[in-house]
Write an enzyme that holds these catalytic residues in place. Structure first.
Site, PDB file in Angstrom:
ATOM      1  N   PHE A  25       3.085  41.499 -19.945  1.00 37.52           N
ATOM      2  CA  PHE A  25       2.884  40.057 -20.101  1.00 37.52           C
ATOM      3  C   PHE A  25       1.705  39.594 -19.243  1.00 37.52           C
ATOM      4  CE2 PHE A  25       4.318  35.634 -18.937  1.00 37.52           C
ATOM      5  CZ  PHE A  25       4.189  35.087 -20.197  1.00 37.52           C
ATOM      6  N   SER A  93       6.221  47.130 -17.882  1.00 38.52           N
ATOM      7  CA  SER A  93       6.696  45.762 -17.672  1.00 38.52           C
ATOM      8  C   SER A  93       7.279  45.132 -18.942  1.00 38.52           C
ATOM      9  CB  SER A  93       5.559  44.922 -17.086  1.00 38.52           C
ATOM     10  OG  SER A  93       6.027  43.704 -16.576  1.00 38.52           O
ATOM     11  N   MET A  94       6.752  43.981 -19.387  1.00 40.45           N
ATOM     12  CA  MET A  94       7.267  43.364 -20.608  1.00 40.45           C
ATOM     13  C   MET A  94       7.114  44.292 -21.804  1.00 40.45           C
ATOM     14  SD  MET A  94       5.940  40.134 -22.873  1.00 40.45           S
ATOM     15  CE  MET A  94       4.510  41.049 -23.460  1.00 40.45           C
ATOM     16  N   ASP A 194       8.091  46.474  -5.710  1.00 36.41           N
ATOM     17  CA  ASP A 194       7.495  45.814  -6.870  1.00 36.41           C
ATOM     18  C   ASP A 194       7.626  44.317  -6.638  1.00 36.41           C
ATOM     19  OD1 ASP A 194       7.119  44.598  -9.405  1.00 36.41           O
ATOM     20  OD2 ASP A 194       7.773  46.406 -10.441  1.00 36.41           O
ATOM     21  N   HIS A 224       3.776  47.052  -8.837  1.00 35.70           N
ATOM     22  CA  HIS A 224       4.209  46.831 -10.218  1.00 35.70           C
ATOM     23  C   HIS A 224       3.332  47.538 -11.250  1.00 35.70           C
ATOM     24  CE1 HIS A 224       6.216  44.995 -13.552  1.00 35.70           C
ATOM     25  NE2 HIS A 224       5.091  44.435 -13.994  1.00 35.70           N
TER      26      HIS A 224
END
Length: 259
Positions: A25, A93-94, A194, A224
């Protein structure tokens, strides 16, 4: 809008085994590019789509919704599946949430999933305010660039558009509901340090998916965006080993793409 430098989608044809890589994202294919090139150099066909609203300016992300991002991932998957006998999906991630949604719907056609620092739940109590807040406030400070390695830069937005963030929260709910339908082999790598997603995200994935072939690795030296961080080599190597274990054709084909 012109694309940010490095944010363009990336494709490279290869052998009978393909890998779809999905960015996060407000990020872009730039965060996945070294990983994709590593896999492509090993003889795999790779595809890194640019998700709608990403890679230009945050204003372009504002009107998009998770269904738009997912549709792009699904289309890229179909294109790769048409060319390759086996397809893996790797994500950050997303991108992991979109990948889990893809595995829920097309699981029997995916050989395995590689998830790096998955984002599948809210860690911010303020998320419950998004349905209202998004009408009052256009953006909040961005989340891009959480990297421990000095000099490493992520191409992404410095603002989070709240209409899109609201849709992301809806994606999380949908993905959590669908996780029990995910049965494919999973390699999950996550960073204990993270600053964007908490360890509870990875714990949620591990607790809710139905996969029995699951490997968990810690990225001790990365934040992250671990794909651009100190542990990038670990991610690249472990994911290639994972692919070759589950798709013997990938190991055979590697001999034709040495160097």
């Amino acid at each position: 809008m012109p694309l940010l430098p490095g944010a363009e989608p990336f494709r490279r044809p290869g052998g009978p085994v393909g890998v779809l890589l999905v960015h996060g994202f407000t990020g872009s294919p730039q965060s996945m590019r070294p990983w994709a090139e590593h896999l492509a150099d090993a003889g795999l066909a790779v595809s890194v789509p640019l998700l709608p609203g990403h890679g230009t300016r945050w204003q372009d992300l504002q009107p998009t919704r998770w269904e738009d991002w997912y549709a792009t991932v699904e289309t890229a998957f179909e294109e790769l599946a048409a060319e390759c006998g086996q397809v893996f999906v790797c994500a950050l991630s997303m991108g992991c949430a979109l990948t889990l949604k893809l595995a829920e719907k097309h699981g029997d056609r995916i050989t395995g999933l590689v998830l790096v620092n998955p984002s599948v739940r809210s860690d911010n109590p303020g998320t419950v305010l998004l349905p209202v807040l998004r009408h009052l406030l256009p953006t909040l400070p961005g989340v891009a660039g959480d990297i421990a390695r000095p000099g490493a830069v992520e191409v992404g937005y410095d603002r989070v558009p709240l209409h899109a963030a609201w849709s992301l929260a809806r994606l999380w709910r949908s993905v959590q509901e669908g996780m029990p339908a995910v049965t494919r082999p999973v390699l999950l790598l996550h960073s204990p340090q993270d600053h964007v997603v908490s360890p509870r995200n990875s714990a949620t994935v591990l607790a809710r998916i139905s996969s029995t072939d699951v490997t968990e690795l810690l990225l001790e030296r990365s934040y992250h965006v671990a794909t651009l961080d100190h542990d990038a080599g670990l991610i690249f190597g472990a994911s290639l080993d994972f692919v070759r274990r589950l798709a013997p054709a990938a190991a055979v084909d590697a001999g034709n793409h040495s160097g």
